[in-house]
Design a protein around this motif. Structure first.
Motif, PDB file in Angstrom:
ATOM      1  N   ILE A  75       0.839  -1.193   0.000  1.00  0.00           N
ATOM      2  CA  ILE A  75       0.000   0.000   0.000  1.00  0.00           C
ATOM      3  C   ILE A  75       0.877   1.247   0.000  1.00  0.00           C
ATOM      4  CG2 ILE A  75      -1.562   1.351   1.469  1.00  0.00           C
ATOM      5  CD1 ILE A  75      -2.991  -0.786   0.030  1.00  0.00           C
ATOM      6  N   PHE A  78       2.427   1.475  -3.510  1.00  0.00           N
ATOM      7  CA  PHE A  78       1.477   1.897  -4.553  1.00  0.00           C
ATOM      8  C   PHE A  78       1.115   3.373  -4.425  1.00  0.00           C
ATOM      9  CE2 PHE A  78      -0.412  -2.659  -4.564  1.00  0.00           C
ATOM     10  CZ  PHE A  78       0.697  -3.103  -5.261  1.00  0.00           C
ATOM     11  N   TYR A  83      -0.731   3.752 -10.244  1.00  0.00           N
ATOM     12  CA  TYR A  83      -1.286   2.413 -10.462  1.00  0.00           C
ATOM     13  C   TYR A  83      -2.772   2.531 -10.813  1.00  0.00           C
ATOM     14  CZ  TYR A  83      -0.645  -2.615  -9.745  1.00  0.00           C
ATOM     15  OH  TYR A  83      -0.506  -3.958  -9.914  1.00  0.00           O
ATOM     16  N   GLY A 302     -12.384   5.440   5.132  1.00  0.00           N
ATOM     17  CA  GLY A 302     -12.169   4.090   4.618  1.00  0.00           C
ATOM     18  C   GLY A 302     -12.978   3.821   3.356  1.00  0.00           C
ATOM     19  N   ALA A 305     -11.422   5.681   0.407  1.00  0.00           N
ATOM     20  CA  ALA A 305     -10.252   4.976  -0.117  1.00  0.00           C
ATOM     21  C   ALA A 305     -10.689   3.789  -0.975  1.00  0.00           C
ATOM     22  CB  ALA A 305      -9.368   4.495   1.042  1.00  0.00           C
ATOM     23  N   TYR A 306     -11.664   3.036  -0.471  1.00  0.00           N
ATOM     24  CA  TYR A 306     -12.139   1.863  -1.189  1.00  0.00           C
ATOM     25  C   TYR A 306     -12.762   2.268  -2.526  1.00  0.00           C
ATOM     26  CZ  TYR A 306     -14.406  -2.697  -1.772  1.00  0.00           C
ATOM     27  OH  TYR A 306     -14.793  -3.915  -2.241  1.00  0.00           O
ATOM     28  N   ALA A 309     -10.175   3.330  -5.053  1.00  0.00           N
ATOM     29  CA  ALA A 309      -9.378   2.209  -5.547  1.00  0.00           C
ATOM     30  C   ALA A 309     -10.167   1.330  -6.507  1.00  0.00           C
ATOM     31  CB  ALA A 309      -8.861   1.373  -4.377  1.00  0.00           C
ATOM     32  N   PHE A 310     -11.457   1.144  -6.250  1.00  0.00           N
ATOM     33  CA  PHE A 310     -12.156   0.094  -6.990  1.00  0.00           C
ATOM     34  C   PHE A 310     -13.237   0.578  -7.948  1.00  0.00           C
ATOM     35  CE2 PHE A 310     -10.569  -2.391  -3.320  1.00  0.00           C
ATOM     36  CZ  PHE A 310      -9.814  -3.295  -4.045  1.00  0.00           C
ATOM     37  N   TYR A 316      -5.717   2.589  -8.192  1.00  0.00           N
ATOM     38  CA  TYR A 316      -5.162   1.918  -7.022  1.00  0.00           C
ATOM     39  C   TYR A 316      -4.138   2.798  -6.328  1.00  0.00           C
ATOM     40  CZ  TYR A 316      -7.434  -1.902  -9.412  1.00  0.00           C
ATOM     41  OH  TYR A 316      -8.361  -2.675 -10.046  1.00  0.00           O
ATOM     42  N   GLY A 319      -6.160   5.363  -4.262  1.00  0.00           N
ATOM     43  CA  GLY A 319      -6.811   4.572  -3.219  1.00  0.00           C
ATOM     44  C   GLY A 319      -5.807   4.138  -2.164  1.00  0.00           C
ATOM     45  N   SER A 320      -4.605   3.699  -2.608  1.00  0.00           N
ATOM     46  CA  SER A 320      -3.581   3.269  -1.658  1.00  0.00           C
ATOM     47  C   SER A 320      -3.100   4.437  -0.820  1.00  0.00           C
ATOM     48  CB  SER A 320      -2.389   2.659  -2.390  1.00  0.00           C
ATOM     49  OG  SER A 320      -2.785   1.504  -3.072  1.00  0.00           O
ATOM     50  N   ALA A 323      -5.630   4.941   1.704  1.00  0.00           N
ATOM     51  CA  ALA A 323      -5.567   3.825   2.651  1.00  0.00           C
ATOM     52  C   ALA A 323      -4.370   3.976   3.577  1.00  0.00           C
ATOM     53  CB  ALA A 323      -5.491   2.501   1.888  1.00  0.00           C
TER      54      ALA A 323
ATOM     55  N   PRO B 123      -6.199  -1.614   9.199  1.00  0.00           N
ATOM     56  CA  PRO B 123      -7.531  -1.572   8.599  1.00  0.00           C
ATOM     57  C   PRO B 123      -7.639  -2.504   7.384  1.00  0.00           C
ATOM     58  CG  PRO B 123      -6.311   0.412   8.057  1.00  0.00           C
ATOM     59  CD  PRO B 123      -5.455  -0.369   9.000  1.00  0.00           C
ATOM     60  N   GLN B 125      -9.910  -2.494   5.107  1.00  0.00           N
ATOM     61  CA  GLN B 125     -10.280  -1.824   3.859  1.00  0.00           C
ATOM     62  C   GLN B 125      -9.066  -1.201   3.185  1.00  0.00           C
ATOM     63  OE1 GLN B 125     -11.210  -0.974   6.941  1.00  0.00           O
ATOM     64  NE2 GLN B 125     -12.059   1.081   7.056  1.00  0.00           N
ATOM     65  N   ALA B 126      -7.946  -1.086   3.901  1.00  0.00           N
ATOM     66  CA  ALA B 126      -6.707  -0.635   3.272  1.00  0.00           C
ATOM     67  C   ALA B 126      -6.000  -1.822   2.630  1.00  0.00           C
ATOM     68  CB  ALA B 126      -5.796   0.026   4.310  1.00  0.00           C
ATOM     69  N   MET B 127      -5.830  -2.911   3.418  1.00  0.00           N
ATOM     70  CA  MET B 127      -5.070  -4.045   2.901  1.00  0.00           C
ATOM     71  C   MET B 127      -5.757  -4.745   1.749  1.00  0.00           C
ATOM     72  SD  MET B 127      -3.352  -5.721   6.195  1.00  0.00           S
ATOM     73  CE  MET B 127      -4.690  -5.374   7.259  1.00  0.00           C
ATOM     74  N   VAL B 128      -7.086  -4.607   1.685  1.00  0.00           N
ATOM     75  CA  VAL B 128      -7.807  -5.309   0.630  1.00  0.00           C
ATOM     76  C   VAL B 128      -7.374  -4.804  -0.746  1.00  0.00           C
ATOM     77  CG1 VAL B 128      -9.822  -3.775   0.502  1.00  0.00           C
ATOM     78  CG2 VAL B 128     -10.087  -6.186   0.000  1.00  0.00           C
ATOM     79  N   ILE B 129      -6.924  -3.546  -0.836  1.00  0.00           N
ATOM     80  CA  ILE B 129      -6.506  -3.007  -2.135  1.00  0.00           C
ATOM     81  C   ILE B 129      -5.285  -3.770  -2.642  1.00  0.00           C
ATOM     82  CG2 ILE B 129      -5.705  -0.943  -3.350  1.00  0.00           C
ATOM     83  CD1 ILE B 129      -7.180   0.738  -1.243  1.00  0.00           C
ATOM     84  N   ALA B 130      -4.272  -3.914  -1.760  1.00  0.00           N
ATOM     85  CA  ALA B 130      -3.063  -4.617  -2.173  1.00  0.00           C
ATOM     86  C   ALA B 130      -3.338  -6.106  -2.392  1.00  0.00           C
ATOM     87  CB  ALA B 130      -1.967  -4.429  -1.123  1.00  0.00           C
ATOM     88  N   LEU B 133      -4.937  -6.864  -5.746  1.00  0.00           N
ATOM     89  CA  LEU B 133      -4.010  -6.857  -6.884  1.00  0.00           C
ATOM     90  C   LEU B 133      -3.113  -8.092  -6.861  1.00  0.00           C
ATOM     91  CD1 LEU B 133      -3.198  -3.060  -6.779  1.00  0.00           C
ATOM     92  CD2 LEU B 133      -4.482  -4.259  -8.555  1.00  0.00           C
TER      93      LEU B 133
END
Lengths: 348, 284
Positions: A75, A78, A83, A302, A305-306, A309-310, A316, A319-320, A323, B123, B125-130, B133
């Protein structure tokens, strides 16, 4: 001899074969001789170098390292890169863009709005949860055993309700079309804030009502943990202390602040920090109550950020970066939590 | 006089207790009661707490899969598979780590415990991004194996902390006595440590079960559009936010999803709270 698990020479309960019956005489499998001696040599090596605890920790360290620690590092990586969709598809190379993502975020009003929402939400919900939980904990402590067991069981059910179920239940309770909350409010006398204008009121279409709903939901799910922890703390206080204070003529209010609170202060500190971490980072409930992305003025940090990213087109990198900001804020509070836990001797 | 005032106070406290219990239970009761109501009563202008004409229609439409096109069992099977495999894996891994931190003195022991406290607060919701991928390039998206990996790893910090206290509570003297009698480490593990830690293993697995059973963010992100792979939390929210909302079905699905967790929770209630309070959160 203190290290009871590492004993006389032989096999250690290694991660490769936790269920191996090799330690039981007579149950040794038909393993080839050279393999067994190689294993024995490994066991002797592990014992001689005091490696047993490290071998035991290895599986958990690998799992946590790969699936929790490494993504956090990624994270951070990125967040300094461009990204996006072309990079994922392999049409364009990933490039380092320095602090571009962060400077874009800092000049982005939606980021400041989401940060403000997260902060205000935590500032409202944390005290409410602690207050409700403490009051219920004090009540549980004074009820008779049967009544106390009954009330704490119901609290346990609220605690056990999955975030997803709790969210859909509260959304249904406040539904403008058939929800029981709007109906009750519309039947209530106007001096209590009720009135016909509540009929058909939508709780999820604007930030303030949505977060009022979310507050009720998170307090409902969060207070049992506080109540149970406070109750457990109260049980450790000798009854004589309270009795002595009462004989000296102290009222309940004074006794709480002069006797109970000082003794339970370490527990309250940990509960406070845990609640801040959980409520600042609340995701599932907020995601569902604010309508599964799309209502951008209702995002907390949160969710923002989500979303960045998505949601198409995915970014990304940005978003990272968001995050990472969330992670750093939570880590700062976590350090306080860890220090409070260590001071209480948790790692001893 | 004194006795009467004490009795009055006790009655007052009991009334208060009943009130707290009712307010706490209300949302759950409303979910179950809605699940049994026919559509006419659900959208009635005056809602009633109990269904006047209870029906199993909502449950039937959920189980037959009227809305999503797949029967309930499909999603129950996914959830059970993911949950059970990750519970077994994380409990075994956590037991090994718990023995290490509870029974050995070594460098990094305290650091490891503190590291666990910190990573459990990262969190998701942060790690889910990495992880999204990473799993994308590994082909683990739309794949229940990916969820199993994540659930196993993410429940470890708490399960290790919980189990550590249970292992530490086993008196060393028993193991030492067995060692003097000539028992090897494996024998001590199987005959002494494991039976005594078994209640702890149950409490820990329940925690891991609830975590995996309830988990939402990773399932939402990883399972994408492959409806047949959905776990129950995603399945429950699938109903919601798709055109006309059928609250009867949502509450029926949510009831079916919630009841197992509640049953588990009540069964191990005491252990659970002890474990959570002394293990994961508050050591007091």
């Amino acid at each position: 001899m203190v290290r009871t698990v590492s004993g006389p020479p032989g096999r250690i309960p290694g991660p490769e074969d936790p269920a191996s019956p090799a330690g039981r005489p007579g149950h040794r499998g038909p393993a080839p001789r050279d393999v067994s001696s190689a294993q024995q040599r490994a066991a002797v090596f592990i014992r001689r170098h005091h490696l047993t605890p490290y071998v035991l920790l290895l599986p958990s360290a690998v799992a946590i390292g790969l699936l929790l620690f490494w993504p956090t590092v990624q994270i951070a990586e990125f967040s300094f890169q461009n990204y996006g969709l072309p990079q994922v598809a392999g049409q364009a190379p990933t490039q380092w863009v320095g602090g571009a993502n962060f400077s874009a975020i800092l000049s982005d009003p939606e980021f400041w709005l989401s940060l403000r929402i997260s902060l205000i939400f935590a500032a409202v919900v944390v005290p409410l949860t602690l207050l409700t939980g403490t009051l219920v904990g004090l009540l549980l402590n004074r009820l008779g055993p049967k009544m106390s067991a009954f009330v704490s069981s119901t609290a346990m059910l609220a605690w056990a309700t999955p975030a997803v179920s709790a969210s859909v239940i509260f959304i249904w309770l406040t539904d403008p079309d058939g929800g029981v909350v709007d109906w009750t409010l519309s039947k209530m006398p106007s001096w209590l804030g009720g009135g016909a204008h509540w009929a058909g009121f939508s709780w999820t279409n604007a930030p303030l009502p949505a977060y009022t709903l979310l507050t009720a939901l998170v307090v409902w799910q969060g207070f049992p943990f506080v109540a149970v922890a406070v109750l457990a703390g109260l049980k450790t206080i000798p009854a004589e202390l309270h009795e002595a204070a009462r004989v000296d003529g102290g009222g309940s209010w004074r006794i709480f602040w002069r006797v109970t609170y000082p003794l339970l202060k370490p527990i309250f500190l940990v509960l406070l920090l845990l609640s801040i971490i959980w409520d600042f980072g609340v995701f599932t409930q907020a995601y569902l109550v604010t309508g599964e992305l799309g209502n951008r003025d209702e995002y907390n940090l949160g969710i923002y950020a989500y979303d960045r990213a998505f949601t198409m087109p995915p970014s990304y990198g940005v978003g990272s970066a968001l995050a990472l900001i969330l992670t750093v804020i939570l880590l700062i509070i976590t350090i306080g939590y860890v220090r409070a836990s260590v001071r209480q001797g948790a790692t001893r | 006089m004194r006795l009467r005032s004490r009795r009055a106070r006790r009655a007052g406290l009991n009334v208060l207790g009943v009130l707290v219990a009712l307010v706490t239970l209300f949302p759950i009761l409303w979910m179950v009661s809605t699940a049994f109501k026919p559509a006419g009563e659900i959208y009635s202008l005056t809602p009633h707490p109990l269904p006047a004409h209870p029906t199993l229609g909502n449950f039937r439409s959920v189980i037959d899969g009227k809305v999503i096109g797949l029967p309930y069992w499909n999603f129950l099977k996914n959830s059970l598979f993911v949950t059970l495999v990750s519970v077994i894996a994380s409990t075994l891994i956590a037991l090994l780590a718990a023995i290490a931190v509870a029974r050995f003195k070594f460098r990094f022991r305290t650091s490891y415990l503190i590291m666990l406290l910190i990573v459990q607060m990262l969190p998701q919701q942060a790690m889910v991004i990495a992880l999204f991928l990473d799993f994308r390039s590994l082909g683990l998206l739309d794949n229940l194996a990916g969820l199993i990996l994540v659930y196993t790893a993410f429940s470890l910090p708490v399960t290790i902390w919980m189990l550590r206290n249970f292992v530490a509570a086993v008196p060393r003297e028993m193991e030492e006595a067995a060692a003097i009698d000539g028992a090897g480490p494996m024998r001590i593990f199987w005959r002494i440590l494991l039976p005594l830690v078994a209640p702890g293993l149950v409490a820990t697995s329940v925690f891991a079960f609830i975590f995996a059973w309830n988990e939402f963010i990773f399932a939402l992100t990883f399972l994408g559009t492959d409806t047949a792979k959905y776990t129950l939390p995603i399945y429950v929210t699938y109903f919601y936010g798709r055109g006309t909302v059928d609250w009867g079905s949502i509450m029926a699905a949510s009831t079916l999803f919630t009841i197992p967790v509640m049953a588990f929770f009540l069964i191990v209630q005491r252990r659970m709270t002890n474990g959570l309070v002394t293990g994961a959160a508050v050591k007091g």
